[in-house]
Design an enzyme around this catalytic site. Structure first.
Site, PDB file in Angstrom:
ATOM      1  N   GLU A   1      -5.892  11.962  -9.005  1.00  0.00           N
ATOM      2  CA  GLU A   1      -6.074  11.842  -7.558  1.00  0.00           C
ATOM      3  C   GLU A   1      -7.324  12.581  -7.033  1.00  0.00           C
ATOM      4  O   GLU A   1      -7.215  13.524  -6.244  1.00  0.00           O
ATOM      5  CB  GLU A   1      -4.817  12.330  -6.829  1.00  0.00           C
ATOM      6  CG  GLU A   1      -3.600  11.493  -7.180  1.00  0.00           C
ATOM      7  CD  GLU A   1      -2.323  11.933  -6.480  1.00  0.00           C
ATOM      8  OE1 GLU A   1      -2.319  13.002  -5.834  1.00  0.00           O
ATOM      9  OE2 GLU A   1      -1.316  11.212  -6.589  1.00  0.00           O
TER      10      GLU A   1
ATOM     11  N   GLU B   1       1.169   6.314 -11.308  1.00  0.00           N
ATOM     12  CA  GLU B   1       2.248   6.955 -10.558  1.00  0.00           C
ATOM     13  C   GLU B   1       2.795   5.994  -9.524  1.00  0.00           C
ATOM     14  O   GLU B   1       2.023   5.399  -8.759  1.00  0.00           O
ATOM     15  CB  GLU B   1       1.757   8.225  -9.843  1.00  0.00           C
ATOM     16  CG  GLU B   1       1.466   9.388 -10.754  1.00  0.00           C
ATOM     17  CD  GLU B   1       1.108  10.658  -9.966  1.00  0.00           C
ATOM     18  OE1 GLU B   1       1.429  10.716  -8.753  1.00  0.00           O
ATOM     19  OE2 GLU B   1       0.501  11.564 -10.553  1.00  0.00           O
TER      20      GLU B   1
END
Length: 835
Positions: free
Chosen positions: A415, A533
């Site tokens: 991220e 994810e």
């Protein structure tokens, strides 16, 4: 009329809300607009506008480039998410003109009634009460009533419980009442049983949850069955020659994965799919995967395999690779072989066992410093953790696990939401990913390189790591072909109330949203996509609709018409669910809070997406048993409970130079009767007698001892030769470098203020082959980690280092290398190598 500004609050929750503002042009067009107001709240996310300034409570916002021009009578809108209980915007002004201010009060919501599940031990006689709790979400001014009645499930009225019905009344101010159902005890050994309690006909409120499950837990135990016995059989294998994988040969990359178009493929070019789960903790200050305080890591990994997952995405931190702190949060009575290990060595054990049971590993650089979540900077570097160190860490890991196909690749950084996709500069994530990916592939060309998205691109915000819009105009280009996989993250409404979940008809628009942000890469055949994810507690109705859409999309329904759109023989997108851990506050886990019970509703939703990687070789070589002894350990009969037994190899005529010692614990799950223990054999070209070793079982738990020792025979396949004539003894002569014998050279790979990474290449200038090597590495620095070699001894001058089992054989002009991390400010002139 003059241009006007409106403000509305369509959604609120404890501690925050969504605000929408709309600019309406009058008879004249607007060429740019500015909005100002005072507020006690804090804007945490903004779309359709940008903040010019914030001084105290005063905000000034303005248009973006694409919505600056508003035609006569036209509208430009923007919205934001804010933190704070007061949603009032005071002193609203549009282009300096004061507007109206207070947002309309939200409509009153009706009272809501819920009923919770209940459970009780059955008891062996008499009766007990199963107690259901019924609640109102807030006190009522008047009375509220609701009817209730029981209904059979697997529990039957009149046999297991007494049927009950009636009406429940909440007096003014009351928010909790109970309903009691009488349960009948018995001594029968049976499964847990369930009944239903249903609410109906509410007066003064609505039903938020109208049905609860009452579980009657069995507490009767069957008499113990006779224990099965454990035995191990004999095994044999041809010794083989160095450099070959036994019959059939096979190159070093045969067990690794690559890409072809939008597919991930095996060594035979067959399309495969990563279908895994995230197991976090190594990135935390525990420096170990979470849950090891409750269970053994092998037991949990066996359970992952049994539930159909083929891969573990394993987060770690930069700090894990450099810290001297010992891992914590581990019950060593359940994880005895982790005692005394560093965090990196714990990672080694996880990877080793994954290879044993057929699971694959994706290493995920989750953050720089140890802790929870992604890096606070939203970047791949932070504070003392530089980009150079990040790349050096990846290079070290790539070398450490080179040749082991258990580790399939590197998720370069989790991220990087504050990175830009292109544009140059220190925060250009696309460029940094190329630098790191190429460094990894230079060290280990067999890995896949997973590149995540950013948080925002060209004014479009999305989930952190999920925005891959920039790939279309600025793709990642790596030096090694067919190794790039793009990785996205995607989550539902319960994780964050994104604006697209609040729009009318939002479910029908989800597939287009996936496609806009990351799915187009797969649909257009640009590259494979891996959803690294996604997850939910499945407690929000919007989450369930999102999960239906995203699992269908991953399976290949790319236009949401209910049919699969990908050709036969191809696979849909790869994925790893977040998370295995129940201690994920946002999503919960595949496991319940007891770290043992599987949440069936989650696994059932994922089952259609699972994929069996089958018998892909775990060591990077050819599938099969070449150069490995395979001992079969059996139970005489299946057991209703887990059975455990320890094992260890014992040398016979075969010694340390002939095989790699193996030890550990086998676990037979209920119903299993067979396990395989493999022992790696060291190949050579010596003509010698067949050699033997033993695999010895000990300490059986849940079974009795049968034949607890098996003989492994290493069959010589080098023929016979005339014994050599022993030459006269002459003093040894050390040949000059390059003219014969062993030579080694040190190279400095990278360095930083407190340490460095180095490599040593060992060359045999012949003419005779070498079966094992050992050298002195003299230097004033401490080795903190080493790979592809082992330390024999250390003294005040330095280290004695030798080969590991698989790289001791060196033919004429052959080369092997090893690497290490050292502590201290390095001066390469102080490092000497001697044989």
């Amino acid at each position: 009329m003059p241009a006007t500004l409106s403000y509305a609050v369509p959604s609120r929750w404890d501690g925050g809300f969504i605000g929408n503002m709309a600019v309406l042009a009058d008879d004249a067009a607007l060429n740019g607009w500015t909005v100002a107001f005072d507020a006690g709240f804090e804007i945490t996310n903004l779309w359709g506008a940008e903040i010019v300034s914030r001084v105290g409570t005063h905000y000034v916002l303005r248009n973006l480039g694409w919505n600056a021009a508003v035609p006569p009578g036209g509208t430009a809108s923007f919205g934001f998410q804010a933190a704070g209980a007061d949603s009032t915007a005071r002193g609203l002004a549009l282009n300096g003109e004061t507007q109206g201010g207070e947002p309309p009060a939200p409509p009153a919501t009706p009272l809501a009634i819920t009923v919770a599940d209940a459970a009780i031990e059955e008891g062996q006689a008499g009766t007990r009460e199963l107690v259901f709790t019924v609640t109102l979400d807030r006190p009522a001014a008047g009375s509220v009533t609701v009817d209730y009645a029981t209904a059979d499930g697997t529990a039957l009225a009149g046999q297991d419980y007494v049927a009950t019905q009636g009406r429940l009344t909440f007096a003014p101010g009351e928010t909790s009442r109970t309903i009691r159902v009488t349960v009948t005890g018995d001594a029968a050994v049976e499964a847990d049983e369930a009944l239903l309690l249903r609410l109906s006909s509410p007066v003064g409120a609505t039903l938020a949850d109208a049905e609860a499950i009452g579980t009657i837990r069995n507490d009767d135990v069957a008499p113990p069955a006779p224990l099965p016995s454990l035995s191990v059989g004999d095994a044999s294998v041809a010794e083989g020659d160095p450099g070959h994988g036994g019959p059939g040969g096979g190159g070093a990359a045969e067990g690794f994965l690559s890409t072809a178009g939008n597919q991930i493929v095996d060594a035979a070019g067959q399309a495969v799919k990563i279908a895994g789960v995230n197991w976090f903790g190594l990135e935390s200050t525990n420096f170990a995967p979470h849950g090891l305080w409750a269970r053994g890591y092998r037991e949990m990994m066996d359970q992952m395999k049994a539930e159909g997952f083929n891969t573990i995405r394993l987060p770690f931190s930069s700090e894990l690779l450099h810290t001297t702190a010992a891992p914590n949060g581990i019950d060593f009575s359940k994880n005895a072989d982790l005692q005394g290990l560093s965090g990196l060595q714990v990672m080694d054990r996880i990877i080793d066992y994954a290879g044993e049971i057929g699971l694959r590993i994706i290493l995920d650089h989750h953050r720089s410093s140890a802790g929870a979540g992604t890096s606070g900077s939203g970047l791949w570097y932070e504070g003392s953790h530089t980009e150079a160190q990040w790349i050096a860490d990846w290079t070290m890991l790539a070398a450490r696990y080179a040749g082991d196909a258990t580790v399939i690749g590197a998720d370069l950084h989790n991220e990087p939401y504050n990175g830009s996709w292109g544009g140059g500069g220190a925060n250009d994530w696309a460029a940094a990913a190329e630098r790191a990916g190429n460094a990894v592939l230079a060290s280990n060309p067999d890995w896949l390189i997973f590149v995540e998205g950013v948080g925002s691109h060209q004014g479009e915000n999305y989930w952190w790591g999920g925005n891959l819009m920039g790939v279309r105009d600025r793709p990642i280009v790596l030096d090694v072909a067919d190794k790039l996989v793009y990785s996205a993250h995607d989550y539902p409404n319960s994780i964050f109330a994104q604006p697209w979940f609040q729009q009318a008809g939002w479910e029908a628009q989800l597939t287009a949203k996936f496609d806009q942000m990351w799915g187009y890469i797969y649909r257009e055949g640009i590259a494979p996509v891996f959803l690294g994810e996604f997850g939910s507690k499945l407690q929000d109705a919007k989450d369930l609709a999102w999960l239906d859409r995203i699992t269908a999309y991953l399976a290949g329904d790319l236009d949401a018409d209910g049919s699969i759109d990908i050709p036969a023989g191809q696979q849909g997108m790869s994925w790893t669910w977040w998370s295995w851990n129940p201690n994920s506050g946002d999503t919960g886990g595949i496991l319940a809070d007891d770290w043992t019970t599987v949440i069936a509703a989650k696994v059932e939703r994922l089952e259609p997406l699972q994929f069996d990687l089958g018998d892909l070789p775990q060591d990077g070589g050819t599938a099969g048993d070449a150069n490995r002894l395979s001992f079969t350990v059996t139970l005489s009969a299946a057991s209703d409970n887990a059975v455990l037994v320890d094992y260890a190899t014992v040398a016979g005529t075969a010694g340390a130079a002939d095989f790699a010692p193996a030890s550990g614990t086998l676990r037979f799950e209920p119903g299993e009767t067979s396990k395989i223990v493999t022992v790696a054999v060291t190949a050579d070209t010596l003509a010698e007698a067949d050699e033997t070793l033993s695999l010895v079982l000990s300490n059986p738990r849940g079974a009795t001892a049968g034949d607890m020792s098996g003989t492994g025979t290493i069959l010589d396949d080098d023929g016979t030769t005339t014994p050599p004539v022993t030459p006269p003894v002459t003093p040894p002569v050390t040949p000059p470098p390059g003219e014969g014998g062993l030579e080694a050279a040190f190279s400095l790979t990278s360095s930083w203020s407190t340490g460095f990474q180095g490599g040593v290449a060992v060359v045999n200038h012949g003419p005779a082959a070498v079966q094992g090597w050992q050298l002195r590495l003299d230097m004033p620095y401490e080795i903190t980690q080493i790979w592809n070699a082992e330390i024999v001894a250390r003294d005040a001058e330095g280290y004695v280092i030798r080969n590991v089992a698989w790289n001791g054989a060196l033919g004429d002009e052959a080369t092997v290398s090893f690497g290490f991390l050292g502590a201290g400010t390095v001066d390469a002139t102080q490092i000497d190598i001697l044989f």
